[in-house]
Design a protein around this motif. Structure first.
Motif, PDB file in Angstrom:
ATOM      1  N   MET A   8     -21.632  20.018  10.771  1.00  0.00           N
ATOM      2  CA  MET A   8     -21.384  19.264   9.466  1.00  0.00           C
ATOM      3  C   MET A   8     -21.220  17.793  10.810  1.00  0.00           C
ATOM      4  SD  MET A   8     -19.181  19.302   6.149  1.00  0.00           S
ATOM      5  CE  MET A   8     -20.152  19.349   5.470  1.00  0.00           C
ATOM      6  N   GLU A   9     -21.214  16.316  10.700  1.00  0.00           N
ATOM      7  CA  GLU A   9     -20.150  15.391  10.993  1.00  0.00           C
ATOM      8  C   GLU A   9     -20.082  14.993  10.184  1.00  0.00           C
ATOM      9  OE1 GLU A   9     -22.380  11.651  12.601  1.00  0.00           O
ATOM     10  OE2 GLU A   9     -23.964  13.321  12.978  1.00  0.00           O
ATOM     11  N   ARG A  10     -18.733  14.208  10.999  1.00  0.00           N
ATOM     12  CA  ARG A  10     -17.226  13.419  10.715  1.00  0.00           C
ATOM     13  C   ARG A  10     -18.238  11.363  10.300  1.00  0.00           C
ATOM     14  NH1 ARG A  10     -12.100  11.747  13.039  1.00  0.00           N
ATOM     15  NH2 ARG A  10     -10.920  10.619  11.320  1.00  0.00           N
ATOM     16  N   PRO A  11     -18.076  11.758   8.628  1.00  0.00           N
ATOM     17  CA  PRO A  11     -18.239  10.580   7.983  1.00  0.00           C
ATOM     18  C   PRO A  11     -17.720   9.574   9.653  1.00  0.00           C
ATOM     19  CG  PRO A  11     -16.920  11.485   6.852  1.00  0.00           C
ATOM     20  CD  PRO A  11     -17.242  12.526   7.706  1.00  0.00           C
ATOM     21  N   ASP A  12     -18.322   8.498   9.082  1.00  0.00           N
ATOM     22  CA  ASP A  12     -17.641   7.470  10.319  1.00  0.00           C
ATOM     23  C   ASP A  12     -16.709   6.459   9.579  1.00  0.00           C
ATOM     24  OD1 ASP A  12     -17.766   5.505  11.746  1.00  0.00           O
ATOM     25  OD2 ASP A  12     -19.028   4.020  11.212  1.00  0.00           O
ATOM     26  N   ASP A  13     -15.789   6.405   9.897  1.00  0.00           N
ATOM     27  CA  ASP A  13     -14.023   6.143   8.866  1.00  0.00           C
ATOM     28  C   ASP A  13     -13.371   4.096  10.019  1.00  0.00           C
ATOM     29  OD1 ASP A  13     -13.100   7.276  11.101  1.00  0.00           O
ATOM     30  OD2 ASP A  13     -11.752   8.231  10.162  1.00  0.00           O
ATOM     31  N   ARG A  14     -14.198   3.915  10.735  1.00  0.00           N
ATOM     32  CA  ARG A  14     -13.712   2.715  11.761  1.00  0.00           C
ATOM     33  C   ARG A  14     -14.066   1.489  10.260  1.00  0.00           C
ATOM     34  NH1 ARG A  14     -18.385   2.645  16.006  1.00  0.00           N
ATOM     35  NH2 ARG A  14     -19.298   3.575  14.458  1.00  0.00           N
ATOM     36  N   ARG A  15     -14.589   1.615   9.104  1.00  0.00           N
ATOM     37  CA  ARG A  15     -14.127   0.364   7.993  1.00  0.00           C
ATOM     38  C   ARG A  15     -12.798   0.944   7.545  1.00  0.00           C
ATOM     39  NH1 ARG A  15     -20.135  -0.184   5.189  1.00  0.00           N
ATOM     40  NH2 ARG A  15     -20.866  -1.488   7.573  1.00  0.00           N
ATOM     41  N   ALA A  16     -12.663   1.913   7.064  1.00  0.00           N
ATOM     42  CA  ALA A  16     -11.683   2.208   6.612  1.00  0.00           C
ATOM     43  C   ALA A  16      -9.867   1.962   7.910  1.00  0.00           C
ATOM     44  CB  ALA A  16     -10.721   3.556   6.163  1.00  0.00           C
ATOM     45  N   SER A  17      -9.842   2.807   8.795  1.00  0.00           N
ATOM     46  CA  SER A  17      -9.610   2.117   9.636  1.00  0.00           C
ATOM     47  C   SER A  17      -9.103   0.368   9.955  1.00  0.00           C
ATOM     48  CB  SER A  17     -10.285   3.153  11.101  1.00  0.00           C
ATOM     49  OG  SER A  17      -9.663   4.053  10.918  1.00  0.00           O
ATOM     50  N   ALA A  18      -9.973  -0.378  10.211  1.00  0.00           N
ATOM     51  CA  ALA A  18      -9.936  -1.654  10.007  1.00  0.00           C
ATOM     52  C   ALA A  18      -8.753  -1.952   9.466  1.00  0.00           C
ATOM     53  CB  ALA A  18     -10.772  -2.029  11.197  1.00  0.00           C
ATOM     54  N   LEU A  19      -9.531  -1.699   8.021  1.00  0.00           N
ATOM     55  CA  LEU A  19      -9.014  -1.650   6.728  1.00  0.00           C
ATOM     56  C   LEU A  19      -7.250  -1.781   6.709  1.00  0.00           C
ATOM     57  CD1 LEU A  19      -8.950  -3.862   4.003  1.00  0.00           C
ATOM     58  CD2 LEU A  19      -9.598  -0.940   2.917  1.00  0.00           C
ATOM     59  N   ARG A  20      -6.774  -0.015   7.235  1.00  0.00           N
ATOM     60  CA  ARG A  20      -5.462  -0.234   7.086  1.00  0.00           C
ATOM     61  C   ARG A  20      -5.087  -0.837   8.673  1.00  0.00           C
ATOM     62  NH1 ARG A  20      -2.697   6.147   7.912  1.00  0.00           N
ATOM     63  NH2 ARG A  20      -0.876   5.356   7.878  1.00  0.00           N
ATOM     64  N   PHE A  21      -5.056  -1.437   8.956  1.00  0.00           N
ATOM     65  CA  PHE A  21      -5.059  -1.889   9.818  1.00  0.00           C
ATOM     66  C   PHE A  21      -4.277  -3.409   9.792  1.00  0.00           C
ATOM     67  CE2 PHE A  21      -5.463  -4.779  14.086  1.00  0.00           C
ATOM     68  CZ  PHE A  21      -4.021  -4.660  14.814  1.00  0.00           C
ATOM     69  N   ALA A  22      -5.671  -4.400   9.098  1.00  0.00           N
ATOM     70  CA  ALA A  22      -5.414  -5.454   8.754  1.00  0.00           C
ATOM     71  C   ALA A  22      -3.787  -5.418   8.128  1.00  0.00           C
ATOM     72  CB  ALA A  22      -6.394  -5.674   8.446  1.00  0.00           C
ATOM     73  N   THR A  23      -4.414  -4.331   6.776  1.00  0.00           N
ATOM     74  CA  THR A  23      -3.345  -4.281   6.334  1.00  0.00           C
ATOM     75  C   THR A  23      -1.781  -4.029   6.131  1.00  0.00           C
ATOM     76  OG1 THR A  23      -5.027  -3.446   4.159  1.00  0.00           O
ATOM     77  CG2 THR A  23      -2.609  -3.452   3.312  1.00  0.00           C
ATOM     78  N   GLU A  24      -1.777  -3.493   7.438  1.00  0.00           N
ATOM     79  CA  GLU A  24      -0.120  -3.451   8.176  1.00  0.00           C
ATOM     80  C   GLU A  24       0.198  -4.468   8.411  1.00  0.00           C
ATOM     81  OE1 GLU A  24       1.574  -0.342   8.782  1.00  0.00           O
ATOM     82  OE2 GLU A  24       0.501   1.214   7.280  1.00  0.00           O
ATOM     83  N   LEU A  25      -0.448  -4.535   9.147  1.00  0.00           N
ATOM     84  CA  LEU A  25      -0.665  -6.250  10.288  1.00  0.00           C
ATOM     85  C   LEU A  25      -0.089  -7.395   9.053  1.00  0.00           C
ATOM     86  CD1 LEU A  25      -0.374  -7.470  12.490  1.00  0.00           C
ATOM     87  CD2 LEU A  25      -2.670  -8.351  12.514  1.00  0.00           C
ATOM     88  N   VAL A  26      -0.631  -7.339   8.021  1.00  0.00           N
ATOM     89  CA  VAL A  26      -0.252  -8.556   7.351  1.00  0.00           C
ATOM     90  C   VAL A  26       0.759  -8.258   6.277  1.00  0.00           C
ATOM     91  CG1 VAL A  26      -0.820  -8.940   4.578  1.00  0.00           C
ATOM     92  CG2 VAL A  26      -2.203  -8.843   6.404  1.00  0.00           C
ATOM     93  N   ALA A  27       1.518  -6.430   6.822  1.00  0.00           N
ATOM     94  CA  ALA A  27       3.343  -6.320   5.829  1.00  0.00           C
ATOM     95  C   ALA A  27       3.956  -6.641   6.884  1.00  0.00           C
ATOM     96  CB  ALA A  27       2.702  -5.025   5.072  1.00  0.00           C
ATOM     97  N   TRP A  28       3.878  -6.401   8.014  1.00  0.00           N
ATOM     98  CA  TRP A  28       4.704  -6.165   9.588  1.00  0.00           C
ATOM     99  C   TRP A  28       4.802  -8.112   9.361  1.00  0.00           C
ATOM    100  CZ3 TRP A  28       8.038  -3.583  12.084  1.00  0.00           C
ATOM    101  CH2 TRP A  28       7.500  -2.382  11.147  1.00  0.00           C
ATOM    102  N   VAL A  29       4.101  -8.645   9.125  1.00  0.00           N
ATOM    103  CA  VAL A  29       4.017 -10.383   9.649  1.00  0.00           C
ATOM    104  C   VAL A  29       4.513 -11.174   7.918  1.00  0.00           C
ATOM    105  CG1 VAL A  29       2.699 -12.301  10.311  1.00  0.00           C
ATOM    106  CG2 VAL A  29       2.784  -9.826  11.476  1.00  0.00           C
ATOM    107  N   ALA A  30       3.970 -10.665   7.323  1.00  0.00           N
ATOM    108  CA  ALA A  30       4.089 -11.522   6.060  1.00  0.00           C
ATOM    109  C   ALA A  30       5.486 -11.348   5.315  1.00  0.00           C
ATOM    110  CB  ALA A  30       2.972 -11.521   5.614  1.00  0.00           C
TER     111      ALA A  30
END
Length: 59
Positions: A1-23
């Motif tokens: 069984m192949e693991r689903p592609d979670d790059r979009r979720a990772s990118a969204l989480r990264f962006a959210t963390e970046l906003v939280a750290w800066v804003a």
């Protein structure tokens, strides 16, 4: 069984963390520099505890 592609979720989480750290400290610094510093300390503590729990689960 192949693991689903979670790059979009990772990118969204990264962006959210970046906003939280800066804003958050930026917004709080208008009220009090002490609140801005406390928010950074809380974020560091939260991220370290999350990292420790992730390491313990993967072991």
């Amino acid at each position: 069984m192949e693991r689903p592609d979670d790059r979009r979720a990772s990118a969204l989480r990264f962006a959210t963390e970046l906003v939280a750290w800066v804003a958050t400290p930026w917004a709080l610094s208008r009220q009090s520099w002490v609140l801005a510093v406390v928010s950074v300390v809380v974020r560091i503590g939260r991220d370290r505890s999350r990292q420790r729990s992730y390491v313990s689960r993967s072991s």
